[in-house]
Motif scaffolding. Sequence first.
Motif, short mmCIF file in Angstrom:
data_model
loop_
_atom_site.label_atom_id
_atom_site.label_comp_id
_atom_site.label_asym_id
_atom_site.label_seq_id
_atom_site.Cartn_x
_atom_site.Cartn_y
_atom_site.Cartn_z
N ARG A 139 -28.05 -0.53 -38.46
CA ARG A 139 -27.18 -0.62 -37.27
C ARG A 139 -27.99 -0.71 -35.99
NH1 ARG A 139 -23.51 3.77 -39.99
NH2 ARG A 139 -22.07 2.41 -41.10
N ALA A 140 -29.02 0.10 -35.87
CA ALA A 140 -29.85 0.07 -34.66
C ALA A 140 -30.59 -1.25 -34.53
CB ALA A 140 -30.84 1.24 -34.68
N ARG A 141 -31.13 -1.73 -35.64
CA ARG A 141 -31.95 -2.93 -35.58
C ARG A 141 -31.14 -4.21 -35.48
NH1 ARG A 141 -36.30 -1.46 -40.15
NH2 ARG A 141 -36.67 -3.71 -40.06
N LEU A 142 -29.85 -4.17 -35.79
CA LEU A 142 -28.99 -5.33 -35.58
C LEU A 142 -28.91 -5.70 -34.10
CD1 LEU A 142 -26.05 -4.80 -38.10
CD2 LEU A 142 -27.55 -6.80 -37.96
N GLY A 143 -29.18 -4.75 -33.22
CA GLY A 143 -29.19 -5.01 -31.79
C GLY A 143 -30.46 -5.66 -31.28
N HIS A 144 -31.47 -5.77 -32.12
CA HIS A 144 -32.73 -6.39 -31.71
C HIS A 144 -32.59 -7.89 -31.56
CE1 HIS A 144 -35.39 -2.99 -33.59
NE2 HIS A 144 -34.71 -2.58 -32.55
N GLU A 145 -33.42 -8.44 -30.70
CA GLU A 145 -33.59 -9.89 -30.65
C GLU A 145 -34.44 -10.28 -31.86
OE1 GLU A 145 -32.17 -12.09 -28.59
OE2 GLU A 145 -31.06 -10.36 -27.83
N PRO A 146 -34.31 -11.51 -32.37
CA PRO A 146 -35.06 -11.89 -33.57
C PRO A 146 -36.57 -11.67 -33.46
CG PRO A 146 -33.33 -13.47 -33.19
CD PRO A 146 -33.32 -12.53 -32.00
N ASP A 147 -37.18 -11.98 -32.32
CA ASP A 147 -38.62 -11.78 -32.18
C ASP A 147 -38.98 -10.29 -32.24
OD1 ASP A 147 -39.09 -14.49 -32.02
OD2 ASP A 147 -39.23 -14.51 -29.83
N GLN A 148 -38.17 -9.46 -31.62
CA GLN A 148 -38.40 -8.01 -31.65
C GLN A 148 -38.26 -7.49 -33.08
OE1 GLN A 148 -35.41 -5.72 -29.59
NE2 GLN A 148 -36.66 -3.87 -29.55
N GLU A 149 -37.27 -7.98 -33.80
CA GLU A 149 -37.06 -7.51 -35.17
C GLU A 149 -38.18 -7.95 -36.10
OE1 GLU A 149 -35.66 -5.51 -38.41
OE2 GLU A 149 -35.32 -5.20 -36.28
N ARG A 150 -38.77 -9.11 -35.87
CA ARG A 150 -39.90 -9.54 -36.70
C ARG A 150 -41.08 -8.59 -36.51
NH1 ARG A 150 -39.40 -13.58 -40.15
NH2 ARG A 150 -41.56 -14.22 -40.17
N VAL A 151 -41.28 -8.11 -35.30
CA VAL A 151 -42.36 -7.15 -35.04
C VAL A 151 -42.08 -5.84 -35.77
CG1 VAL A 151 -43.47 -5.76 -33.24
CG2 VAL A 151 -43.03 -8.19 -32.83
N VAL A 152 -40.84 -5.37 -35.70
CA VAL A 152 -40.47 -4.12 -36.37
C VAL A 152 -40.59 -4.29 -37.89
CG1 VAL A 152 -38.58 -2.48 -36.79
CG2 VAL A 152 -38.99 -3.34 -34.48
N SER A 153 -40.10 -5.42 -38.41
CA SER A 153 -40.18 -5.68 -39.85
C SER A 153 -41.64 -5.74 -40.31
CB SER A 153 -39.46 -6.98 -40.20
OG SER A 153 -38.08 -6.84 -39.97
N ALA A 154 -42.50 -6.37 -39.52
CA ALA A 154 -43.92 -6.45 -39.87
C ALA A 154 -44.53 -5.05 -39.92
CB ALA A 154 -44.67 -7.33 -38.87
N ASP A 155 -44.16 -4.20 -38.98
CA ASP A 155 -44.67 -2.83 -38.98
C ASP A 155 -44.18 -2.07 -40.21
OD1 ASP A 155 -46.14 -0.66 -37.73
OD2 ASP A 155 -44.17 0.25 -37.35
N GLU A 156 -42.92 -2.24 -40.55
CA GLU A 156 -42.38 -1.57 -41.74
C GLU A 156 -43.07 -2.09 -43.00
OE1 GLU A 156 -40.26 1.06 -41.95
OE2 GLU A 156 -40.27 1.12 -39.75
N MET A 157 -43.36 -3.39 -43.05
CA MET A 157 -44.08 -3.95 -44.20
C MET A 157 -45.48 -3.33 -44.32
SD MET A 157 -42.29 -5.96 -46.09
CE MET A 157 -43.72 -6.31 -47.11
N ARG A 158 -46.16 -3.15 -43.20
CA ARG A 158 -47.49 -2.51 -43.24
C ARG A 158 -47.38 -1.08 -43.77
NH1 ARG A 158 -48.01 -5.61 -38.71
NH2 ARG A 158 -47.27 -3.97 -37.33
#
Length: 172
Positions: A139-158
């Motif tokens: 729910r929180a991350r649905l509010g992200h812009e796509p570029d912001q979410e890619r950064v968050v997703s990359a961090d979670e992948m790490r």
Amino acid sequence: MRQPATRTAVPAQSSGPAPAPGLDDFNTAPSTEAEAAMLDCCGSHRWAQRLAAHRPYPDLDSLLAAADEAGYDLAPADLSEALAAEVSPGLHDTAPHSAHLALRAAHAAYESRFGHVFVMCLDGLDPAEQPDQVLAGIRARLGHEPDQERVVSADEMRRLARGRIIDLVSGS
């Protein structure tokens, strides 16, 4: 089979320069086996090849540092490849049907917005708290812009890759 994106084991940190029990096996494995082991940690072929090619690692901390560095260097196509290899976090079979429906709907909304599965590292969280954390995270991350979410997703992948590497070399 790929582990779900919601690891629940609490990673143990290396206690010194001595190699972790499985690190010697990883360091001496044939290149194809080492690369396959890394692909189970993160689905980017370039990331896995890089870690396998730079062996041997003197200790777990060195391997984790190399994994982090390779993760920060992922090109957008490499991150997309890694995300495509992930499985959406789910619930235990005994969870109420309504919880399964809510989570399925949240995952569908996320995947529709961003074009990839939701990934979130849940290390250190009590299993009973995980469904609420996953739903709140989506729910929180649905509010992200796509570029912001890619950064968050990359961090979670790490974070996921680090935990999986720790499990791999510690025999968990």
